[in-house]
Structures are given as structure tokens and as C-alpha cells.
Design a protein around this motif. Structure first.
Motif, PDB file in Angstrom:
ATOM      1  N   LEU A  15       1.194   6.628  -7.024  1.00 42.17           N
ATOM      2  CA  LEU A  15      -0.740   7.413  -7.271  1.00 42.17           C
ATOM      3  C   LEU A  15      -0.327   8.642  -6.615  1.00 42.17           C
ATOM      4  CD1 LEU A  15      -3.437   4.896  -5.681  1.00 42.17           C
ATOM      5  CD2 LEU A  15      -2.848   5.570  -7.871  1.00 42.17           C
ATOM      6  N   GLU A  16       0.746   9.688  -5.934  1.00 38.13           N
ATOM      7  CA  GLU A  16       1.127  10.585  -5.868  1.00 38.13           C
ATOM      8  C   GLU A  16       2.091  10.866  -6.662  1.00 38.13           C
ATOM      9  OE1 GLU A  16       2.529  10.230  -1.671  1.00 38.13           O
ATOM     10  OE2 GLU A  16       0.884  10.915  -0.753  1.00 38.13           O
ATOM     11  N   GLU A  17       3.157  10.327  -7.064  1.00 38.41           N
ATOM     12  CA  GLU A  17       4.184  10.614  -8.096  1.00 38.41           C
ATOM     13  C   GLU A  17       2.884  10.911  -9.457  1.00 38.41           C
ATOM     14  OE1 GLU A  17       6.770   7.565  -7.941  1.00 38.41           O
ATOM     15  OE2 GLU A  17       7.787   8.349  -6.492  1.00 38.41           O
ATOM     16  N   MET A  18       2.239  10.378 -10.134  1.00 35.95           N
ATOM     17  CA  MET A  18       1.051  10.558 -11.415  1.00 35.95           C
ATOM     18  C   MET A  18       0.752  11.980 -10.970  1.00 35.95           C
ATOM     19  SD  MET A  18      -1.084   7.088 -11.645  1.00 35.95           S
ATOM     20  CE  MET A  18      -1.898   7.656 -12.565  1.00 35.95           C
ATOM     21  N   GLN A  19       0.567  12.531  -9.990  1.00 34.50           N
ATOM     22  CA  GLN A  19       0.412  14.053  -9.816  1.00 34.50           C
ATOM     23  C   GLN A  19       1.116  15.575 -10.723  1.00 34.50           C
ATOM     24  OE1 GLN A  19      -3.359  14.335  -9.223  1.00 34.50           O
ATOM     25  NE2 GLN A  19      -3.166  12.068  -9.229  1.00 34.50           N
ATOM     26  N   ALA A  20       2.431  14.423 -10.733  1.00 35.43           N
ATOM     27  CA  ALA A  20       3.622  15.464 -11.338  1.00 35.43           C
ATOM     28  C   ALA A  20       4.049  15.106 -12.249  1.00 35.43           C
ATOM     29  CB  ALA A  20       5.106  15.365 -10.071  1.00 35.43           C
ATOM     30  N   ALA A  21       3.703  14.041 -12.946  1.00 34.28           N
ATOM     31  CA  ALA A  21       4.037  13.144 -13.827  1.00 34.28           C
ATOM     32  C   ALA A  21       3.219  14.744 -15.262  1.00 34.28           C
ATOM     33  CB  ALA A  21       3.461  11.589 -14.363  1.00 34.28           C
ATOM     34  N   CYS A  81       1.289  -1.581   0.236  1.00 36.37           N
ATOM     35  CA  CYS A  81      -0.203   0.070  -0.162  1.00 36.37           C
ATOM     36  C   CYS A  81       0.813   0.619   0.057  1.00 36.37           C
ATOM     37  CB  CYS A  81      -0.643  -0.031   1.125  1.00 36.37           C
ATOM     38  SG  CYS A  81      -2.437  -0.898   1.090  1.00 36.37           S
ATOM     39  N   ALA A  82       1.960   1.245   0.772  1.00 37.52           N
ATOM     40  CA  ALA A  82       2.830   2.321   0.804  1.00 37.52           C
ATOM     41  C   ALA A  82       3.189   3.050  -1.317  1.00 37.52           C
ATOM     42  CB  ALA A  82       3.820   1.958   1.675  1.00 37.52           C
ATOM     43  N   CYS A  83       3.558   1.667  -0.987  1.00 30.53           N
ATOM     44  CA  CYS A  83       4.198   1.625  -2.731  1.00 30.53           C
ATOM     45  C   CYS A  83       3.254   2.471  -3.916  1.00 30.53           C
ATOM     46  CB  CYS A  83       4.854   0.492  -2.765  1.00 30.53           C
ATOM     47  SG  CYS A  83       6.355  -0.377  -2.549  1.00 30.53           S
ATOM     48  N   LEU A  84       1.690   1.963  -3.471  1.00 28.08           N
ATOM     49  CA  LEU A  84       0.974   2.302  -3.940  1.00 28.08           C
ATOM     50  C   LEU A  84       0.246   3.560  -4.271  1.00 28.08           C
ATOM     51  CD1 LEU A  84      -1.606   1.851  -6.511  1.00 28.08           C
ATOM     52  CD2 LEU A  84      -2.904   1.102  -4.502  1.00 28.08           C
ATOM     53  N   VAL A  85       0.393   4.031  -2.685  1.00 28.97           N
ATOM     54  CA  VAL A  85       0.518   5.408  -2.611  1.00 28.97           C
ATOM     55  C   VAL A  85       1.481   6.366  -3.296  1.00 28.97           C
ATOM     56  CG1 VAL A  85       0.706   7.654  -0.823  1.00 28.97           C
ATOM     57  CG2 VAL A  85      -0.534   5.599  -0.269  1.00 28.97           C
TER      58      VAL A  85
END
Length: 163
Positions: free
Chosen positions: A117-123, A110-114
Motif C-alpha cells: 500500500l505504501e509503494e502504491m503511493q509512488a507508483a 500485514c507487514a507485506c500489505l503495508v
């Protein structure tokens, strides 16, 4: 489910492991679907990342599935290179199956998934969305993937409450 594996010690709610009546499933959620120990000691885990409610006319589009799949593939390969096996689309268009070997702790996954998903916002681009690395490279949307990521993140405190 392999009886030799203590899923509770891995952080998974025991009553929510395995196949469940799809009418009970919550979304977004993360649940352990299966864990199997091999004859040489390796353990494979299949995790159900449910994004939309089954049979509720809330399906992901092919573009959403495709773009999020690319982010999950790139992210888990980078963050868990020794353990990540594969990401598979659910044919019902409600989520993904994530495969891992020798890493089944809910906290780690779950930590990796978070992080993904958070890194996706800056992609600025969808990973591998080019003719050299994708068989349908035009079928991507960064905006759609980022919106789906926000939808998943919004429920992260309840991910393990899958039903």
C-alpha cells in the motif's frame, strides 16, 4: 477452521477467526477467515481484507477493485513468492480474499500489505494494466487505487480488530 492450527500463535485474535456476522465487521480490517492443514503438512490460509463495511452502501467500484487487485497481485507475488497463492475479489465489492500457503502469521502478512500500500503511493502505473496482461485493461485508475490504499493505511493500527 482446522483445530490442529494454533491461530493465536500466528497473531490472529481467536474470537475473530472464521465466518463472522457481517453486521459486526469493521473496515478496513484484516482477519483470518480459514486455515487448513493438508495431508502432507502444507497449510493454506485465507485472509479477509475488508476495505468497506458490508451492507452499508460503501461499496468499491469495479475500477477500484480491479486496480487494487492488480497491486495486491503484483506485490504479494514479489514479496512472498513461495507463499502467495491468489487474490480474489469479494463479490459484494467490500474487499478481497488473499490466499497463502505455509505463511499465516498476521505480522508477516500485514507487514507485506503495508509495504504494498505504501509503494502504491509512488507508483506511476497500475501493474499489468495492459492489453497483454489484463482482460479489461482499460478499466483501471491509478488515482482511485492510491486513494483506496491511503484509506486502508489510515486504519492499519486497528486492522486486526475486525469486529
Amino acid at each position: 477452521m482446522d483445530d490442529r492450527i494454533d491461530v493465536a500463535s500466528l497473531g490472529w485474535p481467536a474470537g475473530l477467526v472464521g465466518e463472522l456476522d457481517h453486521r459486526r465487521l469493521k473496515a478496513p480490517s484484516v482477519k483470518l477467515r480459514s486455515a487448513r492443514a493438508g495431508e502432507h503438512g502444507d497449510v493454506t490460509y485465507c485472509v479477509d481484507l475488508r476495505i468497506r463495511h458490508p451492507n452499508a452502501d460503501e461499496y468499491l467500484t469495479s475500477t477500484e477493485l480491479h486496480s487494487v487487485e492488480h497491486f495486491l497481485l503484483e506485490g504479494f507475488q514479489r514479496l512472498l513468492p513461495e507463499h502467495f497463492v491468489s487474490v480474489g475479489l469479494m463479490g459484494c465489492q467490500t474487499g478481497f480474499y488473499l490466499g497463502f500457503v505455509n505463511e499465516g502469521r498476521s505480522e508477516v502478512l500485514c507487514a507485506c500489505l503495508v509495504r504494498i500500500l505504501e509503494e502504491m503511493q509512488a507508483a506511476t502505473v497500475v501493474p499489468y494494466a495492459n492489453i497483454e496482461q489484463c482482460g479489461n485493461w482499460r478499466n483501471h485508475s491509478l488515482d482511485d487505487a492510491q486513494r483506496v490504499a491511503r484509506e486502508i493505511l489510515a486504519r492499519r493500527e486497528h486492522w486486526l480488530d475486525a469486529a
